[in-house]
Design an enzyme around this catalytic site. Structure first.
Site, PDB file in Angstrom:
ATOM      1  N   GLU A 190     -12.983  -2.074  11.723  1.00  0.00           N
ATOM      2  CA  GLU A 190     -12.871  -1.286  10.500  1.00  0.00           C
ATOM      3  C   GLU A 190     -13.989  -1.617   9.510  1.00  0.00           C
ATOM      4  O   GLU A 190     -14.509  -0.730   8.838  1.00  0.00           O
ATOM      5  CB  GLU A 190     -11.505  -1.547   9.838  1.00  0.00           C
ATOM      6  CG  GLU A 190     -11.370  -0.897   8.473  1.00  0.00           C
ATOM      7  CD  GLU A 190     -10.015  -1.126   7.815  1.00  0.00           C
ATOM      8  OE1 GLU A 190      -9.121  -1.726   8.443  1.00  0.00           O
ATOM      9  OE2 GLU A 190      -9.857  -0.675   6.658  1.00  0.00           O
ATOM     10  N   GLU A 239       0.815  -1.223   0.000  1.00  0.00           N
ATOM     11  CA  GLU A 239       0.000   0.000   0.000  1.00  0.00           C
ATOM     12  C   GLU A 239       0.844   1.267   0.000  1.00  0.00           C
ATOM     13  O   GLU A 239       0.638   2.174   0.804  1.00  0.00           O
ATOM     14  CB  GLU A 239      -0.951  -0.002   1.201  1.00  0.00           C
ATOM     15  CG  GLU A 239      -1.959  -1.130   1.149  1.00  0.00           C
ATOM     16  CD  GLU A 239      -3.055  -1.028   2.207  1.00  0.00           C
ATOM     17  OE1 GLU A 239      -2.792  -0.480   3.282  1.00  0.00           O
ATOM     18  OE2 GLU A 239      -4.165  -1.503   1.928  1.00  0.00           O
ATOM     19  N   ASP A 248      -8.716  -8.780   3.490  1.00  0.00           N
ATOM     20  CA  ASP A 248      -8.510  -7.701   4.456  1.00  0.00           C
ATOM     21  C   ASP A 248      -9.610  -7.625   5.512  1.00  0.00           C
ATOM     22  O   ASP A 248     -10.469  -6.746   5.429  1.00  0.00           O
ATOM     23  CB  ASP A 248      -8.441  -6.363   3.696  1.00  0.00           C
ATOM     24  CG  ASP A 248      -7.905  -5.251   4.559  1.00  0.00           C
ATOM     25  OD1 ASP A 248      -7.486  -5.525   5.676  1.00  0.00           O
ATOM     26  OD2 ASP A 248      -7.913  -4.094   4.090  1.00  0.00           O
TER      27      ASP A 248
HETATM   28  O1  GCW Z   1      -7.152  -2.818   6.372  1.00  0.00           O
HETATM   29  C1  GCW Z   1      -6.335  -1.965   5.639  1.00  0.00           C
HETATM   30  C2  GCW Z   1      -6.637  -0.638   6.194  1.00  0.00           C
HETATM   31  C3  GCW Z   1      -5.457   0.290   6.306  1.00  0.00           C
HETATM   32  C4  GCW Z   1      -4.330  -0.471   6.981  1.00  0.00           C
HETATM   33  C5  GCW Z   1      -3.949  -1.649   6.114  1.00  0.00           C
HETATM   34  C6  GCW Z   1      -2.882  -2.512   6.758  1.00  0.00           C
HETATM   35  C7  GCW Z   1      -2.694   0.372   8.519  1.00  0.00           C
HETATM   36  O2  GCW Z   1      -7.670  -0.044   5.458  1.00  0.00           O
HETATM   37  O3  GCW Z   1      -5.857   1.386   7.070  1.00  0.00           O
HETATM   38  O4  GCW Z   1      -3.212   0.352   7.211  1.00  0.00           O
HETATM   39  O5  GCW Z   1      -5.057  -2.471   5.888  1.00  0.00           O
HETATM   40  O6  GCW Z   1      -3.256  -3.470   7.418  1.00  0.00           O
HETATM   41  O7  GCW Z   1      -1.712  -2.233   6.605  1.00  0.00           O
END
Ligand code: GCW
Length: 673
Positions: free
Chosen positions: A346, A245, A318
């Site tokens: 989240e 990311e 995720d």
């Molecule tokens: O779940 C996603 C999130 C990001 C997060 C990323 C990760 C800390 O939307 O906010 O960043 O994964 O786990 O690195």
């Protein structure tokens, strides 16, 4: 005569009123330490001794004549023993003759805090950072309270800062501050760890490169480790998000994850430190995001140093409301692995929705990987466990009293992954909610504990139902709070359309052998179980298959009808929670009653929004009517599509006075003339 009768009636009513339970006064700020005797009182009531024959963090509680003893392998073990006794007392399991011997299943049981140095918290829904990075002093009282809470469930590590790390965490001022926090946490048996940014040597010292094979870079990290250990002798080590990311990493220099992890591992090894290297990697160009962790990490199996642990999210995408377990757990044989769960919600309604994760994590930990033949559940493939914390500055730490259950459940499962989610829910309720005066334990149990436990146990499935049932996933918009199945602009693997693949023929992501082949990342017989429609579990159907709207499910109904009915069922379950909670009013303090009451109302309104948005949107493709027994949609899709909930400055969703989500029409910029 008549008067006498009336008098008897009156006296009866009066007696009933007097014997009515007096709701306790409490606000949730003591979390699950509310109902037990204070730690010091429990400690003072026992004889303690270190017994080197016991496992380091293990304990043994037993009675010898009139003396109650706790023996343990270490000071930390004694502390766990005292808390275990405190819990047993609340649960009514501490009678004479107690004999309780335990040791943790995993040596590393960590919370990961995604806290930023400006005090915001990534995916945090309980206020600003509990560490108060920007304040002149550290918040000692809160840190002590946190230490007690963690120790009481056996957690023994904390990564203090966000994996999207700021290099300044490693400057002298922050190291000094971290050392102060670490000194307090140490008293509770908790080691301190930090998340680092790959490019720290460049940002902090002007090095030209971050190449892990560059001697200057290697020397920089060794010096930094020396500085850290001088300040924090028991520093735990580093957590790393690299080449993920937008974060830089060793691949930017043509090196592998193993090269990067091993370089850091070498720096902390002399002090007994470890490196937790995250496997959360994916690039926008790959045909299936779910495949990528295995593609990148399997070739590196056996190439990581002994003090490296690869930290893997529970699912391959995720933290969705439901995912199958990550296939990587079943693949790596010569690499240490850690489980990463997300305690903060989240994707499950932030701190507004009741979503008890005991069941989610139990499902994952118990899942059979077949890595070493039958009998290799996920829980046994990993040697460490981490949870992304749901803590903040809110007085109750979690932004919602019912969200505290997830922190508690994480700790308990980290201690013993074979514990039962329902038992954990039960324990949590009894320790968190004070029994009203004048109410017997039996009646409290029946009227309060059992119904609330029922709510917790049904809650995660309810969220799955009203957000994304039958294996659907990632239908979120904006901040990940609300539905946006219509979103298709931008990086494909960040858009819902990439995941649901709805078209006029059907819906679902084809991960079979005809599709992305993701099924074959699982070991047999699981690979074929998922590949074949006849055997794929229905709750994961659209995760693995793209199916016709008219495909018949085991209920005999079509896929389309089942989708609609699942959304409906989710709403009904939440409405059921509201009814149950209304009946629990006499047993809880007014403030807790109101808090939960309001949140449940928000949750049911949000659930209805989810249903209208998703069913309404998918209907544009299915072109089928709702099944006769489904509730009609309340808001036409035209007034929901392309709209997101309004958020405050910290990303918290805004609801109106009736607790309905505020979903303004999108503002279009006038083209410049
Ligand atoms: O779940 C996603 C999130 C990001 C997060 C990323 C990760 C800390 O939307 O906010 O960043 O994964 O786990 O690195």
């Amino acid at each position: 005569m008549r008067y006498k009768f009336l008098l008897i009636l009156l006296a009866g009513a009066l007696a009933a009123a007097c014997s009515r339970p007096v709701p306790p006064v409490q606000d949730g700020s003591e979390l699950w330490l509310a109902a037990g005797r204070p730690y010091e009182a429990v400690l003072a009531s026992v004889q303690t001794a270190i017994n080197p024959a016991l496992p380091a963090e293990g304990f043994h509680i037993y009675d010898e004549g009139a003396v109650r003893r706790i023996e343990a392998g270490s000071e930390a073990g004694l502390r766990y023993g005292v808390y275990a006794l405190q819990r047993a007392e609340v649960l009514g399991q501490a009678g004479p003759g107690i004999d309780l011997q335990e040791a943790p299943f995993y040596p590393l049981r960590l919370l990961n805090h995604w806290d930023n140095l400006d005090d915001t918290v990534e995916r945090g829904y309980a206020g600003l950072s509990m560490w108060e990075w920007t304040a002149p002093d550290i918040p000692e009282a809160r840190i002590r309270h946190y230490g007690e809470l963690c120790a009481s469930v056996g957690l023994n590590g904390a990564v203090l800062n966000n994996v999207n790390s700021n290099p300044l965490i490693l400057d002298a001022a922050h190291i000094a501050r971290v050392a102060k926090i670490a000194a307090i946490l140490r008293e509770y048996g908790i080691r301190t760890y930090l998340a680092i940014k790959w490019t720290s040597p460049i940002a902090l010292s002007g090095l030209k490169s971050g190449d892990p094979l560059d001697p200057k870079v290697r020397a920089w990290w060794k010096d930094k480790a020396a500085e850290l250990y001088a300040a924090i002798p028991d520093f735990g080590g580093f957590l790393v998000k690299a080449n993920s990311e937008g974060q830089a990493g060793p691949q930017d220099y043509g090196r592998t994850h193993a090269d990067g992890a091993n370089m850091l591992a070498e720096a902390v090894a002399p002090y007994g430190g470890i490196v937790m290297w995250r496997a959360f990697v994916y690039s926008p160009t790959s045909p299936d995001r779910a495949n990528q962790a295995v593609e990148e990490f399997l070739p590196l199996d056996g190439r990581f140093a002994d003090n490296v642990i690869v930290q893997i999210k529970n699912g391959p995408v995720d933290f969705q409301p439901r995912e199958p377990f990550s296939p990587l757990f079943g693949k790596l044989k010569d690499t240490k692995m850690a489980m990463e769960f997300q305690i903060t919600q989240e994707y499950l309604g932030f701190s507004n929705h009741l979503a008890y994760h005991g069941t989610t994590w139990e499902e994952c930990l118990d899942a059979e990987t077949y890595r070493d033949g039958p009998g290799s559940p996920v829980a046994r493939t990993v040697s460490a466990i981490a949870g992304v914390a749901n803590t903040g500055q809110d007085p109750n730490f979690c932004g919602y009293i019912l969200a505290q259950a997830n922190w508690y459940a994480f700790g308990r499962l980290a201690w013993n992954p074979e514990l039962d989610a329902e038992q954990i829910a039960d324990e949590w309720i009894r320790q968190t909610f004070l029994r009203p005066e004048g109410l017997s334990a039996k009646v409290f149990d029946k009227r309060f504990v059992a119904p609330l436990r029922g709510m917790l146990m049904a809650s995660r499935e309810a969220v799955v139902d009203y957000e994304m049932p039958l294996g659907l996933h990632h239908l979120f918009g904006g901040t990940h709070y609300g539905p946006a199945p219509w979103e298709r602009l931008g990086r494909p693997d960040w858009t819902p359309a990439y995941y649901h693949q709805a078209d006029s023929a059907g819906i679902g992501f084809d991960r079979t052998r005809e599709g992305s082949g993701n099924v074959d990342q699982y070991n047999e017989p699981l690979a074929s179980t998922y590949n074949e429609l006849a055997t794929c579990p229905e709750e994961l159907l659209l995760w693995f298959h793209h199916l016709d709207w008219d495909y018949k499910l085991s209920s005999g109904r079509t896929l389309w009808d089942e989708i609609c009915l699942h959304y409906d069922r989710g709403i009904r379950t939440v409405q059921g929670f509201q009814k149950t909670w209304a009946g629990l009013k006499p047993y809880v303090s007014a403030s807790i009653f109101d808090e939960v009451n309001t949140k449940l109302d928000i949750q049911q309104n949000d659930a209805r929004w989810w249903r209208d948005a998703c069913v309404g949107y998918f209907q544009l493709f299915s072109k089928r009517p709702l099944p006769a027994d489904a509730a009609p949609l309340e808001t036409p899709i035209d007034s929901l599509i392309n709209r997101n909930i309004q958020s405050d400055r910290l990303g918290m969703p805004i609801h109106d006075e009736a607790h309905r989500p505020v979903i303004p029409a999108p503002r279009f910029r006038r083209p410049r003339s």
